[in-house]
Design a protein around this motif. Sequence first.
Motif, mmCIF file in Angstrom:
data_model
loop_
_atom_site.group_PDB
_atom_site.id
_atom_site.type_symbol
_atom_site.label_atom_id
_atom_site.label_comp_id
_atom_site.label_asym_id
_atom_site.label_seq_id
_atom_site.Cartn_x
_atom_site.Cartn_y
_atom_site.Cartn_z
ATOM 1 N N SER A 19 21.940 44.795 119.064
ATOM 2 C CA SER A 19 22.873 43.667 119.131
ATOM 3 C C SER A 19 23.990 43.831 118.103
ATOM 4 C CB SER A 19 22.133 42.346 118.905
ATOM 5 O OG SER A 19 21.486 42.358 117.640
ATOM 6 N N GLU A 20 23.651 44.331 116.918
ATOM 7 C CA GLU A 20 24.665 44.589 115.893
ATOM 8 C C GLU A 20 25.560 45.761 116.294
ATOM 9 O OE1 GLU A 20 23.289 44.998 111.839
ATOM 10 O OE2 GLU A 20 21.925 43.303 112.063
ATOM 11 N N VAL A 21 24.970 46.765 116.904
ATOM 12 C CA VAL A 21 25.743 47.932 117.346
ATOM 13 C C VAL A 21 26.749 47.498 118.410
ATOM 14 C CG1 VAL A 21 25.610 50.180 118.500
ATOM 15 C CG2 VAL A 21 23.922 49.573 116.781
ATOM 16 N N LYS A 22 26.307 46.645 119.346
ATOM 17 C CA LYS A 22 27.208 46.157 120.398
ATOM 18 C C LYS A 22 28.344 45.333 119.808
ATOM 19 C CE LYS A 22 23.713 46.169 124.001
ATOM 20 N NZ LYS A 22 22.829 45.400 124.865
ATOM 21 N N ALA A 23 28.015 44.475 118.837
ATOM 22 C CA ALA A 23 29.047 43.657 118.204
ATOM 23 C C ALA A 23 30.041 44.541 117.444
ATOM 24 C CB ALA A 23 28.404 42.645 117.264
ATOM 25 N N GLU A 24 29.522 45.541 116.754
ATOM 26 C CA GLU A 24 30.388 46.455 116.005
ATOM 27 C C GLU A 24 31.264 47.261 116.959
ATOM 28 O OE1 GLU A 24 30.013 50.180 112.881
ATOM 29 O OE2 GLU A 24 28.375 49.783 114.282
ATOM 30 N N ALA A 25 30.689 47.751 118.036
ATOM 31 C CA ALA A 25 31.426 48.575 118.989
ATOM 32 C C ALA A 25 32.577 47.791 119.613
ATOM 33 C CB ALA A 25 30.487 49.100 120.069
ATOM 34 N N ALA A 26 32.366 46.508 119.833
ATOM 35 C CA ALA A 26 33.409 45.680 120.439
ATOM 36 C C ALA A 26 34.628 45.552 119.528
ATOM 37 C CB ALA A 26 32.847 44.304 120.773
ATOM 38 N N THR A 27 34.435 45.697 118.224
ATOM 39 C CA THR A 27 35.547 45.541 117.281
ATOM 40 C C THR A 27 36.253 46.858 116.976
ATOM 41 O OG1 THR A 27 34.140 45.849 115.327
ATOM 42 C CG2 THR A 27 34.373 43.595 116.177
ATOM 43 N N LEU A 28 35.688 47.981 117.381
ATOM 44 C CA LEU A 28 36.256 49.283 117.050
ATOM 45 C C LEU A 28 37.278 49.725 118.086
ATOM 46 C CD1 LEU A 28 32.980 51.175 116.022
ATOM 47 C CD2 LEU A 28 34.685 50.176 114.500
ATOM 48 N N ALA B 112 37.830 55.164 116.490
ATOM 49 C CA ALA B 112 36.635 54.857 115.702
ATOM 50 C C ALA B 112 35.379 55.021 116.536
ATOM 51 C CB ALA B 112 36.733 53.442 115.132
ATOM 52 N N LEU B 113 35.463 54.652 117.809
ATOM 53 C CA LEU B 113 34.311 54.835 118.696
ATOM 54 C C LEU B 113 33.989 56.312 118.870
ATOM 55 C CD1 LEU B 113 35.080 52.135 121.394
ATOM 56 C CD2 LEU B 113 33.082 52.176 119.893
ATOM 57 N N LYS B 114 35.026 57.132 119.031
ATOM 58 C CA LYS B 114 34.809 58.574 119.162
ATOM 59 C C LYS B 114 34.195 59.143 117.884
ATOM 60 C CE LYS B 114 38.304 59.460 122.649
ATOM 61 N NZ LYS B 114 39.577 60.100 122.987
ATOM 62 N N ALA B 115 34.611 58.625 116.727
ATOM 63 C CA ALA B 115 34.034 59.078 115.461
ATOM 64 C C ALA B 115 32.557 58.690 115.374
ATOM 65 C CB ALA B 115 34.813 58.488 114.282
ATOM 66 N N LYS B 116 32.240 57.476 115.821
ATOM 67 C CA LYS B 116 30.834 57.029 115.817
ATOM 68 C C LYS B 116 29.998 57.891 116.763
ATOM 69 C CE LYS B 116 30.421 53.337 113.183
ATOM 70 N NZ LYS B 116 29.415 53.226 112.122
ATOM 71 N N MET C 224 24.201 55.451 120.601
ATOM 72 C CA MET C 224 25.299 56.275 121.085
ATOM 73 C C MET C 224 25.724 55.836 122.488
ATOM 74 S SD MET C 224 25.711 60.391 121.078
ATOM 75 C CE MET C 224 25.070 60.839 122.670
ATOM 76 N N LYS C 225 24.763 55.452 123.306
ATOM 77 C CA LYS C 225 25.088 54.978 124.658
ATOM 78 C C LYS C 225 25.971 53.731 124.580
ATOM 79 C CE LYS C 225 23.039 53.621 129.078
ATOM 80 N NZ LYS C 225 24.204 52.860 129.425
ATOM 81 N N VAL C 226 25.687 52.848 123.639
ATOM 82 C CA VAL C 226 26.513 51.654 123.472
ATOM 83 C C VAL C 226 27.945 52.049 123.123
ATOM 84 C CG1 VAL C 226 26.891 49.607 122.014
ATOM 85 C CG2 VAL C 226 24.591 50.141 122.839
ATOM 86 N N TYR C 227 28.086 52.991 122.182
ATOM 87 C CA TYR C 227 29.430 53.442 121.787
ATOM 88 C C TYR C 227 30.152 54.121 122.957
ATOM 89 C CZ TYR C 227 28.007 52.532 116.937
ATOM 90 O OH TYR C 227 27.582 51.950 115.768
ATOM 91 N N VAL C 228 29.433 54.949 123.702
ATOM 92 C CA VAL C 228 30.031 55.643 124.845
ATOM 93 C C VAL C 228 30.468 54.632 125.903
ATOM 94 C CG1 VAL C 228 29.508 57.194 126.783
ATOM 95 C CG2 VAL C 228 28.850 57.829 124.464
ATOM 96 N N ASP C 229 29.619 53.659 126.208
ATOM 97 C CA ASP C 229 29.951 52.653 127.208
ATOM 98 C C ASP C 229 31.173 51.834 126.778
ATOM 99 O OD1 ASP C 229 27.814 53.524 128.712
ATOM 100 O OD2 ASP C 229 26.499 51.840 128.188
ATOM 101 N N GLU C 230 31.216 51.482 125.507
ATOM 102 C CA GLU C 230 32.343 50.701 124.997
ATOM 103 C C GLU C 230 33.630 51.525 125.023
ATOM 104 O OE1 GLU C 230 34.287 47.343 123.788
ATOM 105 O OE2 GLU C 230 32.170 47.455 124.299
ATOM 106 N N ALA C 231 33.538 52.794 124.666
ATOM 107 C CA ALA C 231 34.713 53.663 124.711
ATOM 108 C C ALA C 231 35.212 53.807 126.148
ATOM 109 C CB ALA C 231 34.382 55.035 124.115
ATOM 110 N N ALA C 232 34.296 53.942 127.093
ATOM 111 C CA ALA C 232 34.679 54.058 128.501
ATOM 112 C C ALA C 232 35.336 52.772 128.987
ATOM 113 C CB ALA C 232 33.457 54.382 129.352
#
Length: 122
Positions: free
Chosen positions: A32-41, A45-49, A105-113
């Motif tokens: 839940s924290e990862v999703k919240a963080e990903a939404a703000t990046l 920054a997402l690619k770096a994560k 990582m899946k959360v970051y990838v999904d958010e980047a997409a």
Amino acid sequence: MKKLWTVLACAVLAAGLLTGCGSGVDENKPLSEVKAEAATLDEAALKAKIADCEKFLAEKKAELEKVAAKIKEIPLDKILSEESKNLKDQTAKLTESIKKVSDQMKVYVDEAAAKAKAAVKK
């Protein structure tokens, strides 16, 4: 001279420990924290994560391979030994760690997409 070598050895050890902390991957962070963080990046920054997660996963998979190799070397008569149990525990911890970071990582990838798709629509 001995004191100098001791100080240098401590400095090298501290530098080695600190470089491992710079990756920015916290395997114990709730999704839940990862999703919240990903939404703000932003995308960069997402690619770096994602890159940090990939590096972390590569390191953990290498550790897992080493432990698996040690397990394979255990003779059958020692398969129930304490060493064997410790190696199996290490395997379980590494596997859990890999799963947690893979999920992050899946959360970051999904958010980047999603952000890339939104950018294309604009």
